[in-house]
Design an enzyme around this catalytic site. Sequence first.
Site, PDB file in Angstrom:
ATOM      1  N   HIS A  13       4.585  -2.367  12.076  1.00  0.00           N
ATOM      2  CA  HIS A  13       3.306  -2.922  11.621  1.00  0.00           C
ATOM      3  C   HIS A  13       2.109  -2.108  12.121  1.00  0.00           C
ATOM      4  O   HIS A  13       1.308  -1.641  11.296  1.00  0.00           O
ATOM      5  CB  HIS A  13       3.195  -4.387  12.041  1.00  0.00           C
ATOM      6  CG  HIS A  13       1.810  -4.949  11.905  1.00  0.00           C
ATOM      7  ND1 HIS A  13       1.153  -5.054  10.697  1.00  0.00           N
ATOM      8  CD2 HIS A  13       0.933  -5.408  12.853  1.00  0.00           C
ATOM      9  CE1 HIS A  13      -0.056  -5.572  10.896  1.00  0.00           C
ATOM     10  NE2 HIS A  13      -0.207  -5.787  12.191  1.00  0.00           N
TER      11      HIS A  13
ATOM     12  N   HIS B 109      -3.154  -1.862  18.622  1.00  0.00           N
ATOM     13  CA  HIS B 109      -4.045  -3.014  18.457  1.00  0.00           C
ATOM     14  C   HIS B 109      -3.436  -4.351  18.860  1.00  0.00           C
ATOM     15  O   HIS B 109      -4.157  -5.329  19.065  1.00  0.00           O
ATOM     16  CB  HIS B 109      -4.583  -3.079  17.008  1.00  0.00           C
ATOM     17  CG  HIS B 109      -3.623  -3.633  16.011  1.00  0.00           C
ATOM     18  ND1 HIS B 109      -2.767  -2.841  15.274  1.00  0.00           N
ATOM     19  CD2 HIS B 109      -3.381  -4.904  15.604  1.00  0.00           C
ATOM     20  CE1 HIS B 109      -2.060  -3.602  14.458  1.00  0.00           C
ATOM     21  NE2 HIS B 109      -2.406  -4.861  14.641  1.00  0.00           N
TER      22      HIS B 109
ATOM     23  N   GLU C  23      -2.529  -8.361  23.159  1.00  0.00           N
ATOM     24  CA  GLU C  23      -2.262  -9.732  22.711  1.00  0.00           C
ATOM     25  C   GLU C  23      -0.799 -10.116  22.848  1.00  0.00           C
ATOM     26  O   GLU C  23      -0.483 -11.251  23.235  1.00  0.00           O
ATOM     27  CB  GLU C  23      -2.702  -9.846  21.246  1.00  0.00           C
ATOM     28  CG  GLU C  23      -2.583 -11.235  20.655  1.00  0.00           C
ATOM     29  CD  GLU C  23      -3.009 -11.248  19.195  1.00  0.00           C
ATOM     30  OE1 GLU C  23      -2.584 -12.172  18.486  1.00  0.00           O
ATOM     31  OE2 GLU C  23      -3.734 -10.331  18.767  1.00  0.00           O
ATOM     32  N   ASP C  24       0.128  -9.184  22.556  1.00  0.00           N
ATOM     33  CA  ASP C  24       1.550  -9.545  22.431  1.00  0.00           C
ATOM     34  C   ASP C  24       2.461  -8.947  23.491  1.00  0.00           C
ATOM     35  O   ASP C  24       3.667  -9.213  23.478  1.00  0.00           O
ATOM     36  CB  ASP C  24       2.073  -9.118  21.048  1.00  0.00           C
ATOM     37  CG  ASP C  24       1.403  -9.893  19.921  1.00  0.00           C
ATOM     38  OD1 ASP C  24       0.945 -11.024  20.173  1.00  0.00           O
ATOM     39  OD2 ASP C  24       1.328  -9.368  18.798  1.00  0.00           O
TER      40      ASP C  24
ATOM     41  N   ASP D  62      -5.416  -4.012   9.436  1.00  0.00           N
ATOM     42  CA  ASP D  62      -4.392  -4.918   9.970  1.00  0.00           C
ATOM     43  C   ASP D  62      -4.150  -6.072   9.000  1.00  0.00           C
ATOM     44  O   ASP D  62      -3.010  -6.417   8.662  1.00  0.00           O
ATOM     45  CB  ASP D  62      -4.863  -5.442  11.332  1.00  0.00           C
ATOM     46  CG  ASP D  62      -3.990  -6.561  11.876  1.00  0.00           C
ATOM     47  OD1 ASP D  62      -2.757  -6.446  11.794  1.00  0.00           O
ATOM     48  OD2 ASP D  62      -4.546  -7.556  12.385  1.00  0.00           O
TER      49      ASP D  62
ATOM     50  N   ASP E  41     -12.204 -10.634 -23.407  1.00  0.00           N
ATOM     51  CA  ASP E  41     -12.802  -9.934 -24.545  1.00  0.00           C
ATOM     52  C   ASP E  41     -13.968  -9.048 -24.123  1.00  0.00           C
ATOM     53  O   ASP E  41     -14.617  -8.431 -24.956  1.00  0.00           O
ATOM     54  CB  ASP E  41     -13.293 -10.951 -25.593  1.00  0.00           C
ATOM     55  CG  ASP E  41     -12.155 -11.392 -26.502  1.00  0.00           C
ATOM     56  OD1 ASP E  41     -11.094 -10.753 -26.431  1.00  0.00           O
ATOM     57  OD2 ASP E  41     -12.342 -12.363 -27.249  1.00  0.00           O
TER      58      ASP E  41
END
Length: 720
Positions: free
Chosen positions: A45, A69, A73-74, A136, A257
């Site tokens: 990712h 990035h 956070e993870d 992201d 149209d």
Amino acid sequence: MRRLCVILAAYLDPSQIEEVRRAYRVGAEAHEGQFRVSGEPYICHPLSVAIILAGMRMDMRGVMAAILHDVIEDTAVSKAQLAESFGQEVADLVDGVSKLSQLDSKSRAEAQAQNVRKMVMAMVKDLRVIMVKLADRLHNMRTLGAMAAERRRRIARETLDIYAPIANRLGMNELRLELEDLGFSALYPNRYRVLEQAVRKARGNRKEVVANIEASIVKRVAEGGLDRCEVIGREKHLYSIYQKMRGKRLSFSQVYDVYAFRIVTTGVDECYRSLGIAHNLYKPVPGRFKDYIAVPKANGYQSLHTVLVGPYGLPVEIQIRTRAMHQMAECGIAAHWLYKSESDQAINSQARAHEWLRDLLEIQKDAGDSMEFLENLKVDLFQHEVYVLTPKGKIVKLPRGATIVDFAYAVHTDVGNACVSARVDRVLAPLHSVLQNGQTVEIVTAAWARPNPLWLNYVVTAKARSAIRGYLRNFKKQEAIALGRRLLDKELAAQGLHLDELAPACVEGLIKTVEASSLDGLLEDIGLGNRLPFLVARLLGQQEIELPATACDKPVPAPTSLVIKGTEGMVVNLARCCRPIPGDPIVGFFNPGKGIVVHLSDCNNVADLRKRQVNWLDVEWDKQASGDFPVEVRLELLNRVGTLAKVASVISTMRANIENVQITNQDSELSTDIITLRVKDRVHLANVMRELRKLSVVVKISRNKSELRRKKNDKTHHTD
């Protein structure tokens, strides 16, 4: 990683590519053992996000931030570790994209609001933060199929509500279109499928017509000596078709149209020459021409737009722009990196983006919390513009439906706060007037003026709404502090003390005792009714300190009433049940969180409130009390044609205003009406009622007090 390096090799040095490789190794190691919902290794990712940014020719640190990035956070990697390994700039970019912890959030909506607020504040410092975040989000939307249906819809709604509009606001049209179509397909899969099939079916029937129109335009442009111009037939994307069908309640055939073409020229003068050629080829539709070259959109977009009546009476949309404008229209702020451009368009796009971010910074300062900020951000993102002028000829862009108050705040916050009236095209106009394109607006200000809470009912810009709320919030606080000081001094006077004469140690001891943040915080709580003044005064009296000699020598004054001016407004409220006016005997009650509520002394509700002895206090009107105060008058009138007109005429002659009229009972002979008037004081009311009694249509007149409570008591008495 090989694909990323191939793209980077086109514009980065080998040493810079090696730095990106190093960031990849750190990211891959940090995400080791983590997998996406689809089952692929998680590092795929961030690598895909980096590839998207590399396609925009993002600089080395921006690409490194994309790869890293999610590590803060993870994973266990901290911002400090990133700063040590890759520099503070990369660490700040990664931190700006990282979400906040949701542990302290009350709800998912609040968590989202806090994260958006954090991201926007990081954007203010560095635009690359939003570039990484949009890339992201784009990759997440491309791979949304593996998610559960509910989560898929939530992410799609967030994309359509926040990220696609931000991309549009930054001029990144290509990325916006993809985000919108992906969001549409995830949020409404059935509608997307039906619309996609309809477009595919209609496309075959349109090919010949499109080819004929395009050939005609190319021929006329070449005959006009503009053979270097490029003519492109373009197709509306699905979400745009869907929005137009819903917004204008059109069928698919009515939207589809419309035939759309784009003419791309080499210079601005050729744009206007192409416009003339197009208007000579087909008749223009009146009122559908827009010149965004002379007056660009807020995101820097520039083009000429016109609608023509083409073959068979079909509408033909044409956009005309230069190649530089086309680059900016498709890529927005990304064009700065993509084309390494220092053109006026690129510089202006960056400047407009920073100007917008400065406005967002001002909005967030005035916002009370993250939810309010997110609401203001959405208001700011969803807007169609009108252009009005200052008296000096400066163009001010505002969203459609903007009022004079919005214009005043767009000029400057201080101008908005001090606005009292305005002239539109040299004619006085009310502040709630909706502005139209091309109008010249002159704001009249006064030093004594302040924002009116009623403005919130009709302002449409986020900046105006946020500034008004911020001012009123701060004003209420200051007013509560002033009222709290008056209440506390009144109670201290009974002990022969005065707050300003107490020793600092005594005040500090009190603040610690009651666990207040500061003296102002304590006074604010008293003013809002969260603390009772006589209890605080008693605590002050119990402080074992040596009082100033001057305080001890003073005689103890008799208790006095609190003086009410009637114009406090925010922390002194006039009760709606009895509607007291200057001159009436009154009593005040504490309402926690709101301040003092003032009732008539003989109000039917007072009996219940007086049972709570600790919550009420004696108050009286200031002799100089001024303003217009609401009061209810009960009239029994003959039911005749023109009766109300006669009553209204007398009231107007007596310089009172009618706020509301309510007919409570009516038959063929009589009508019982409750009229809410605005009067100066009790004497003014008496004069109005005296004049009304002289009318032959008035059978009976009286002041209406605590009507709802009276009806309740009458009903109870009858039952007994």
